[in-house]
Design an enzyme around this catalytic site. Structure first.
Site, PDB file in Angstrom:
ATOM      1  N   GLY A   1       0.867  -1.176   0.000  1.00 22.86           N
ATOM      2  CA  GLY A   1       0.000   0.000   0.000  1.00 22.86           C
ATOM      3  C   GLY A   1       0.894   1.213   0.000  1.00 22.86           C
ATOM      4  O   GLY A   1       1.351   1.654   1.055  1.00 22.86           O
TER       5      GLY A   1
ATOM      6  N   LYS B   1      -6.545   1.767   2.817  1.00 19.80           N
ATOM      7  CA  LYS B   1      -7.725   2.408   3.404  1.00 19.80           C
ATOM      8  C   LYS B   1      -8.348   1.515   4.483  1.00 19.80           C
ATOM      9  O   LYS B   1      -8.445   0.299   4.307  1.00 19.80           O
ATOM     10  CB  LYS B   1      -8.771   2.595   2.312  1.00 19.80           C
ATOM     11  CG  LYS B   1      -8.932   4.000   1.807  1.00 19.80           C
ATOM     12  CD  LYS B   1      -9.993   3.986   0.715  1.00 19.80           C
ATOM     13  CE  LYS B   1     -10.992   5.075   0.897  1.00 19.80           C
ATOM     14  NZ  LYS B   1     -10.707   6.366   0.482  1.00 19.80           N
ATOM     15  N   ALA B   2      -8.806   2.146   5.565  1.00 17.60           N
ATOM     16  CA  ALA B   2      -9.470   1.389   6.633  1.00 17.60           C
ATOM     17  C   ALA B   2     -10.776   0.804   6.107  1.00 17.60           C
ATOM     18  O   ALA B   2     -11.334   1.291   5.129  1.00 17.60           O
ATOM     19  CB  ALA B   2      -9.744   2.315   7.821  1.00 17.60           C
TER      20      ALA B   2
ATOM     21  N   SER C   1       0.633   8.299  13.897  1.00 18.04           N
ATOM     22  CA  SER C   1       0.257   9.704  13.777  1.00 18.04           C
ATOM     23  C   SER C   1       1.426  10.558  13.346  1.00 18.04           C
ATOM     24  O   SER C   1       2.577  10.281  13.678  1.00 18.04           O
ATOM     25  CB  SER C   1      -0.271  10.235  15.104  1.00 18.04           C
ATOM     26  OG  SER C   1      -0.596  11.609  14.978  1.00 18.04           O
TER      27      SER C   1
ATOM     28  N   LYS D   1      -5.115   5.477  19.338  1.00 19.35           N
ATOM     29  CA  LYS D   1      -4.999   6.396  18.193  1.00 19.35           C
ATOM     30  C   LYS D   1      -6.315   7.121  17.953  1.00 19.35           C
ATOM     31  O   LYS D   1      -6.338   8.315  17.631  1.00 19.35           O
ATOM     32  CB  LYS D   1      -4.568   5.636  16.926  1.00 19.35           C
ATOM     33  CG  LYS D   1      -4.558   6.489  15.653  1.00 19.35           C
ATOM     34  CD  LYS D   1      -3.632   7.694  15.788  1.00 19.35           C
ATOM     35  CE  LYS D   1      -3.301   8.418  14.502  1.00 19.35           C
ATOM     36  NZ  LYS D   1      -4.348   8.872  13.661  1.00 19.35           N
TER      37      LYS D   1
ATOM     38  N   HIS E   1      -6.559   9.785  20.438  1.00 17.02           N
ATOM     39  CA  HIS E   1      -5.634  10.837  19.994  1.00 17.02           C
ATOM     40  C   HIS E   1      -6.342  11.758  18.996  1.00 17.02           C
ATOM     41  O   HIS E   1      -6.283  12.983  19.096  1.00 17.02           O
ATOM     42  CB  HIS E   1      -4.386  10.216  19.339  1.00 17.02           C
ATOM     43  CG  HIS E   1      -3.555  11.198  18.553  1.00 17.02           C
ATOM     44  ND1 HIS E   1      -3.902  11.597  17.273  1.00 17.02           N
ATOM     45  CD2 HIS E   1      -2.421  11.870  18.853  1.00 17.02           C
ATOM     46  CE1 HIS E   1      -3.012  12.472  16.827  1.00 17.02           C
ATOM     47  NE2 HIS E   1      -2.101  12.651  17.767  1.00 17.02           N
ATOM     48  N   ASN E   2      -7.017  11.163  18.035  1.00 16.71           N
ATOM     49  CA  ASN E   2      -7.695  11.980  17.033  1.00 16.71           C
ATOM     50  C   ASN E   2      -8.860  12.767  17.634  1.00 16.71           C
ATOM     51  O   ASN E   2      -9.100  13.910  17.249  1.00 16.71           O
ATOM     52  CB  ASN E   2      -8.178  11.110  15.864  1.00 16.71           C
ATOM     53  CG  ASN E   2      -7.040  10.757  14.921  1.00 16.71           C
ATOM     54  OD1 ASN E   2      -5.892  10.700  15.332  1.00 16.71           O
ATOM     55  ND2 ASN E   2      -7.352  10.504  13.669  1.00 16.71           N
TER      56      ASN E   2
HETATM   57  C1  6PG Z   1      -2.631  11.935  12.531  1.00 19.98           C
HETATM   58  C2  6PG Z   1      -3.928  12.476  12.013  1.00 19.98           C
HETATM   59  C3  6PG Z   1      -4.379  11.669  10.826  1.00 19.98           C
HETATM   60  C4  6PG Z   1      -5.459  12.356   9.996  1.00 19.98           C
HETATM   61  C5  6PG Z   1      -6.708  12.575  10.745  1.00 19.98           C
HETATM   62  C6  6PG Z   1      -7.547  13.643  10.150  1.00 19.98           C
HETATM   63  O1  6PG Z   1      -2.646  11.560  13.696  1.00 19.98           O
HETATM   64  O2  6PG Z   1      -1.653  11.906  11.801  1.00 19.98           O
HETATM   65  O3  6PG Z   1      -4.887  12.413  13.022  1.00 19.98           O
HETATM   66  O4  6PG Z   1      -4.755  10.407  11.277  1.00 19.98           O
HETATM   67  O5  6PG Z   1      -4.957  13.550   9.495  1.00 19.98           O
HETATM   68  O6  6PG Z   1      -7.407  11.368  10.709  1.00 19.98           O
HETATM   69  O7  6PG Z   1      -8.814  13.443  10.584  1.00 19.98           O
HETATM   70  P1  6PG Z   1     -10.057  14.107   9.921  1.00 19.98           P
HETATM   71  O8  6PG Z   1      -9.927  13.946   8.437  1.00 19.98           O
HETATM   72  O9  6PG Z   1     -11.207  13.349  10.462  1.00 19.98           O
HETATM   73  O10 6PG Z   1     -10.008  15.539  10.330  1.00 19.98           O
END
Ligand code: 6PG
Length: 478
Positions: free
Chosen positions: A9, A75-76, A128, A183, A186-187
């Site tokens: 990927g 992709k998830a 991340s 994670k 984190h988001n």
């Molecule tokens: C990271 C970011 C990454 C992504 C986000 C954006 O930790 O590197 O969080 O995972 O940029 O998922 O999230 P949204 O598109 O939902 O704002």
């Protein structure tokens, strides 16, 4: 050549991760569904290290040393399942599949259990730091068996970001879905942080009357203090940028509708299921969705509010200082909520997540990296049983010192008609948590009134019901 690790990927995250391994001296097998991407990677970056380009899944698997370790960067959701199925069929017991995408932790749990039955290790690793992080050092949050983690550890430590004290920003978060859960949180915190920064910006512009350049200057100055963080730093960059075409501040030409790919929503959905209050994250998700509802916004645009009246310049400076206090206090509250959620997920699934270690691996590499994270790490290191961050002496003291200004900012925002869902939800959560009595007693009494749902008493044990429709005497319902 046999490769130490494989990456399949090769969109930008996968490609940069593969380059990161190669730049750190590992031989990396690379594979992509369409082989041109694989060839392009080797053509463009082949001189950075040692790559083995594999055209087919079979070639890819054959290129790996044993136990085979391969990272899936697709992709998830369904695409991840498809790739796992394809490779699992080619692997042997003891091999390790790592999913480095933003998978839902429940999917990771399911996949880990399936693959474990087939003798394979499955590691769900939150990664991340965006494209730059993947290349120069991300924060890596792996979940899976301890044995699988040990076999990956040297490689992950070498490609991960390093905290200021040199510690690599990766750790064995816990079994199965623990890494992807962390994670996800984190988001969620990332969403809350961005919302709070957005509110601070809104207040500085519409209440303090600052220009975008002046707001950028304010953020730049905040970034030298306790708010020192990547998100504050890029905020200053964005706000000082001028649109080349119109010459206007860039922030004024971007459509005011924030999108989301779903991890913030997952955090809130999961928090609802776990029964853990994460109002700051929820408000951030709702604020994004409200911004995108042009239908509701245009249908409401005529509604009255207070007349716009920016503060006088001499008041504006002091107001900006208060906004810094409000932002910091709200940030502590949101992070406390995020950590409460990590604890609750860890308890629910028996993950044994070390809250301090999470703070440690977020100190560098990830989107919410900040000086502040080291203090969270040390708060939990000093007291592993700390019930919540707000109970930490240091954070408790800081938030106590900020609370008067925090209230004043929320009150001013309300008076000026500037929406501050993040600041006000954080403050409400703070006040609710410190309240000796909550009106929940009334809620519970109402439930007993209309549905005989019973209540507990403050003065003795047991469960009771009042005969509301009768003589209102109390009966025990145990
Ligand atoms: C990271 C970011 C990454 C992504 C986000 C954006 O930790 O590197 O969080 O995972 O940029 O998922 O999230 P949204 O598109 O939902 O704002």
């Amino acid at each position: 050549t046999t490769a130490h690790i494989g990456v399949t990927g090769l969109a930008v995250m996968g490609r940069n991760l593969a380059r990161n391994f190669a730049r750190n001296g590992y031989t990396v097998a690379v594979h992509n569904r369409t082989a041109t991407r694989t060839r392009d990677l080797v053509r463009d970056f082949g001189d950075e290290g040692s790559f083995v380009a594999a055209e087919t899944a079979e070639e890819f698997v054959a290129a790996l040393e044993r136990p085979r370790r391969l990272i899936i960067m697709v992709k998830a959701g369904a695409p991840t399942d498809a790739v796992i199925d394809e490779f699992a069929a080619l692997l042997e017991p003891g091999d390790v599949i790592i999913d480095g995408g933003n998978a839902h932790y429940a999917d990771t749990r399911r996949r880990e259990a399936d693959l474990r039955e087939r003798g394979l290790h499955f590691v769900g690793a939150g990664i991340s730091g965006g494209e730059e992080g993947a290349l120069h050092g991300p924060s890596i949050m792996p979940g899976g068996s301890a044995e699988a983690y040990e076999s990956l550890r040297p490689m992950l430590e070498s490609i991960a970001a390093k905290a200021e004290d040199g510690t690599p920003c990766t750790t064995h978060v816990g079994p199965d879905g623990a890494g992807h859960f962390v994670k996800m949180v984190h988001n969620g915190i990332e969403y809350a942080d961005m919302q709070l920064i957005g509110e601070a910006y809104h207040l500085l512009r519409d209440v303090a009357g600052f220009s975008p350049a002046r707001v950028a200057e304010t953020f730049r100055q905040w970034n030298t203090g306790r708010l020192d963080s990547y998100l504050i730093e890029i905020t200053a960059e964005v706000l000082s940028h001028t649109d080349a075409e119109t010459g206007k501040p860039f922030v004024d030409v971007v459509a005011d509708q924030a999108e989301q790919k779903g991890t913030g929503r997952w955090t809130v959905q999961t928090a609802l299921d776990l029964g853990v209050p994460v109002s700051g994250i929820a408000e951030a998700v709702f604020a994004r969705s409200l911004s995108g509802h042009t239908d509701l916004r245009s249908a409401s645009g005529h509604l009255p509010g207070p007349a716009a009246s920016p503060l006088a310049p001499e008041e504006a400076e002091r107001f900006a200082e208060k906004v810094e206090q409000a932002l910091y206090a709200s940030k502590i509250t949101s992070y406390a909520q995020g950590w409460n959620m990590i604890r609750s997920g860890s308890d629910e699934f028996g993950w044994g997540i070390d809250p301090g270690a999470v703070g440690a691996i977020w100190r560098a590499g990830c989107i919410i990296r900040a000086a502040f994270l080291d203090r969270i790490r040390s708060a939990f290191a000093a007291r592993p049983d700390l019930p919540t961050l707000l109970a930490d002496d240091h954070f408790g003291k800081e938030i106590g010192e900020a609370q008067a200004d925090w209230r004043s900012v929320v009150a001013t925002a309300v008076g000026h008609g500037v929406p501050v869902p993040g600041f006000s939800a954080a403050l409400a959560s703070y006040d609710a948590l410190r309240s000796e009595r909550l009106p929940a007693s009334l809620t519970q009494a109402q439930r007993d009134f209309f549905g005989a749902h019973t209540y507990r008493r403050t003065d003795r044990d047991g469960s009771f019901h009042t005969l509301w429709g009768g003589d209102r005497s109390e009966v025990s319902s145990d």
